[in-house]
Design a protein around this motif. Structure first.
Motif, PDB file in Angstrom:
ATOM      1  N   ALA A 224       0.787  -1.100   0.054  1.00 19.38           N
ATOM      2  CA  ALA A 224       0.117   0.053   0.155  1.00 19.38           C
ATOM      3  C   ALA A 224       0.870   1.133  -0.065  1.00 19.38           C
ATOM      4  O   ALA A 224       2.224   1.351   0.364  1.00 19.38           O
ATOM      5  N   ASP A 226       1.069   3.487   1.951  1.00 18.82           N
ATOM      6  CA  ASP A 226       1.613   3.976   3.296  1.00 18.82           C
ATOM      7  C   ASP A 226       2.780   2.944   3.617  1.00 18.82           C
ATOM      8  O   ASP A 226       3.371   2.718   4.856  1.00 18.82           O
ATOM      9  N   THR A 228       2.377  -0.472   3.931  1.00 19.41           N
ATOM     10  CA  THR A 228       1.889  -1.663   4.535  1.00 19.41           C
ATOM     11  C   THR A 228       1.848  -3.089   3.358  1.00 19.41           C
ATOM     12  O   THR A 228       1.633  -2.638   2.241  1.00 19.41           O
ATOM     13  N   ARG A 249       3.965  -4.128   8.827  1.00 13.93           N
ATOM     14  CA  ARG A 249       4.285  -2.989   8.777  1.00 13.93           C
ATOM     15  C   ARG A 249       5.719  -3.008   9.208  1.00 13.93           C
ATOM     16  O   ARG A 249       5.945  -3.705  10.178  1.00 13.93           O
ATOM     17  N   ILE A 276      -4.191  -4.817  -2.940  1.00 16.46           N
ATOM     18  CA  ILE A 276      -4.652  -3.833  -2.039  1.00 16.46           C
ATOM     19  C   ILE A 276      -5.429  -2.792  -2.806  1.00 16.46           C
ATOM     20  O   ILE A 276      -4.887  -2.215  -3.581  1.00 16.46           O
ATOM     21  N   ASP A 279      -7.746   2.604  -1.917  1.00 17.06           N
ATOM     22  CA  ASP A 279      -7.835   3.371  -0.717  1.00 17.06           C
ATOM     23  C   ASP A 279      -7.246   2.794   0.414  1.00 17.06           C
ATOM     24  O   ASP A 279      -7.312   3.209   1.546  1.00 17.06           O
ATOM     25  N   GLY A 280      -6.667   1.534   0.141  1.00 24.04           N
ATOM     26  CA  GLY A 280      -5.784   0.670   1.332  1.00 24.04           C
ATOM     27  C   GLY A 280      -6.740   0.156   2.591  1.00 24.04           C
ATOM     28  O   GLY A 280      -6.166  -0.341   3.307  1.00 24.04           O
ATOM     29  N   GLU A 281      -8.065   0.041   2.161  1.00 20.91           N
ATOM     30  CA  GLU A 281      -8.678  -0.486   2.929  1.00 20.91           C
ATOM     31  C   GLU A 281      -8.997  -1.955   2.939  1.00 20.91           C
ATOM     32  O   GLU A 281      -9.505  -2.681   3.849  1.00 20.91           O
TER      33      GLU A 281
END
Length: 354
Positions: A224, A226, A228, A249, A276, A279-281
Motif C-alpha cells: 500500500a 503507506d 503496509t 508494517r 490492496i 484506498d488501502g482499506e
C-alpha cells in the motif's frame, strides 16, 4: 508493424519524437501474460475498461511482469524455473533485449524497478547452493548484469519496492527446488519462509512466521502507499491451513487475517495473487484451485465470490480487476462482481497494475 506504432517507431529512429510515455502504448492500466488460441504466448496491455490494448509475442509462457516507472517498457518473466526475461518496448511492440539468468540460476517470475527506473531487481534461485538471490540489472546500460544480493532466504518469489524509497521487500517462500527435479519441493520438513526487507543489499528487517506455520510458503505481495505489506501464502502441510493472508508494517508484528475454517478450506491452501485497493482499506486474494476471490477488511474476511480458475488481481480504484485462466476479465466493486465475456486469451497468473 503498421499504423500508429509504425509511425512512432519511425520517429524514434530519426530522433524526432519526444520521449515516449505509456500513453504511446495505448495507456494501459494493467499488464498480463497470456496464451493465445493458436498456442502462442503474448504479453498484453489492458486498459481501464478491461479492453486489450496490445498483444506482444513472448518466446514461451510468461508469469508476471515489471513495468518501468516512466517509459513504456516492461519486462516479462518466464514461469519458474524459466531462465529468460524479455524487455519489451510496449509503444512500438518491439523486443529490446532478452535477459538470461546467470549460469546456475533461474528466475522466479517476478521483478521490480528502482524509483528512477535505472535498476531492475529480479528474484532468482542459486540452485546448487540452495539460496535465494536478488539480481541487479542496469536498465540504462542495456540491462547489463551489475551485481546480486542475497535475498535473505530460500525460494524468493515475489519482490516489491517500498513506497518512496529503493528499499525492497522479498517474499522468501522457503521452498528449495532444483531444475533437475523440475518443480519438485525438496525441503518441506525443514522449510522456513520469511519476509525480508533489503536496503542496498543489506537485510534491514526479517519476519518469520510462528514455528507451527513454518510450512506456510510466503509467495505473493502487495504494498500500500503507506508501506503496509499484504502477503499471500501457500500451505505445504497436512490438514487445513492455519491462515493464508497476512499484513506487516516495517518495525511491527505480523497480523494474520481472520477467516473461519470453512472459508480457509475453500481456498484449498493456495493464494495465487494478492492486491490492496487504492484506498488501502480492502485486500483481495485469489485461489485458482478454489475458484474463489476473497476480500478482507479490518483484518477479517468480508466476502467471497466464485470465479472459475481466477488468479490475476490488481487494484481498480477502491475495487479490483480480475483475470482467469479460462479468459475471464472481471471487475469487483463492493459486493458487485461484473464478469465480461471470456476473451480468446488464457490469462496467466498475475495482473500487474501500472
Amino acid at each position: 508493424m503498421t499504423g500508429r506504432r509504425g509511425f512512432l517507431a519511425g520517429l524514434l529512429a530519426t530522433g524526432l519524437a519526444p520521449a515516449p510515455t505509456w500513453a504511446d502504448a495505448g495507456s494501459p492500466s494493467y499488464l498480463s501474460a497470456a496464451a493465445r488460441p493458436d498456442g502462442r504466448f503474448v504479453l498484453c496491455g489492458i486498459d481501464a475498461t478491461l479492453a486489450v490494448a496490445f498483444q506482444i509475442p513472448l518466446p514461451d509462457r510468461g508469469h508476471a511482469a515489471a513495468a518501468h516507472p516512466t517509459r513504456p517498457e516492461a519486462v516479462a518473466f518466464a514461469r519458474r524455473p524459466g531462465t529468460f526475461a524479455v524487455v519489451i518496448d510496449c509503444a512500438t511492440g518491439t523486443e529490446q533485449t532478452v535477459l538470461q539468468a546467470p549460469r546456475g540460476r533461474h528466475f522466479y517470475g517476478h521483478g521490480a524497478y528502482s524509483q528512477d527506473g535505472r535498476l531492475l531487481f529480479t528474484t532468482e534461485n542459486d540452485f546448487e547452493a540452495g539460496r535465494g538471490v536478488v539480481g541487479l540489472w542496469d536498465a540504462a546500460r542495456g540491462y547489463a548484469r551489475v551485481g546480486e544480493w542475497d535475498s535473505g532466504g530460500i525460494g524468493p518469489h515475489d519482490i516489491k519496492r517500498c513506497p518512496g524509497s529503493d528499499a525492497l521487500v522479498v517474499a522468501n517462500g522457503g521452498i528449495d527446488t532444483h531444475p533437475d527435479t523440475g518443480r519438485t519441493k525438496l525441503n518441506i520438513p525443514t522449510m522456513r519462509p520469511n519476509l525480508s526487507y533489503l536496503d542496498d543489499g543489506a537485510v534491514i528487517e526479517q519476519i518469520d512466521l510462528p514455528r507451527d506455520m513454518h510450512k506456510n510458503s510466503i509467495r505473493h505481495l502487495a504494498v500500500a502507499p503507506d508501506g503496509t505489506v499484504a502477503f499471500g501464502m501457500q500451505w505445504q502441510g497436512h490438514g487445513p491451513a492455519p491462515a493464508l493472508v497476512g499484513l506487516h508494517r516495517f518495525g511491527q508484528e505480523v497480523a494474520l487475517m481472520a477467516s473461519d475454517p470453512d472459508n480457509l478450506r475453500d481456498m484449498q491452501g493456495y493464494i495465487g495473487s494478492i492486491a490492496i485497493a487504492a484506498d488501502g482499506e480492502s485486500i483481495a486474494v485469489t485461489s485458482p484451485r478454489g475458484g474463489l476471490v476473497q476480500v478482507f477488511h479490518d483484518g477479517r474476511l468480508q466476502r467471497a465470490h466464485e470465479v472459475a480458475d481466477v488468479c490475476g488481481v490488481a487494484a481498480m480504484g477502491d475495487g479490483f480487476a480480475l483475470t482467469s485462466g479460462i479468459g475471464t476479465l472481471a471487475q469487483l466493486h463492493g459486493t458487485a462482481l461484473r464478469v465480461s465475456t471470456p476473451a480468446r486469451l488464457r490469462w496467466d497468473n498475475h495482473l500487474i497494475g501500472l
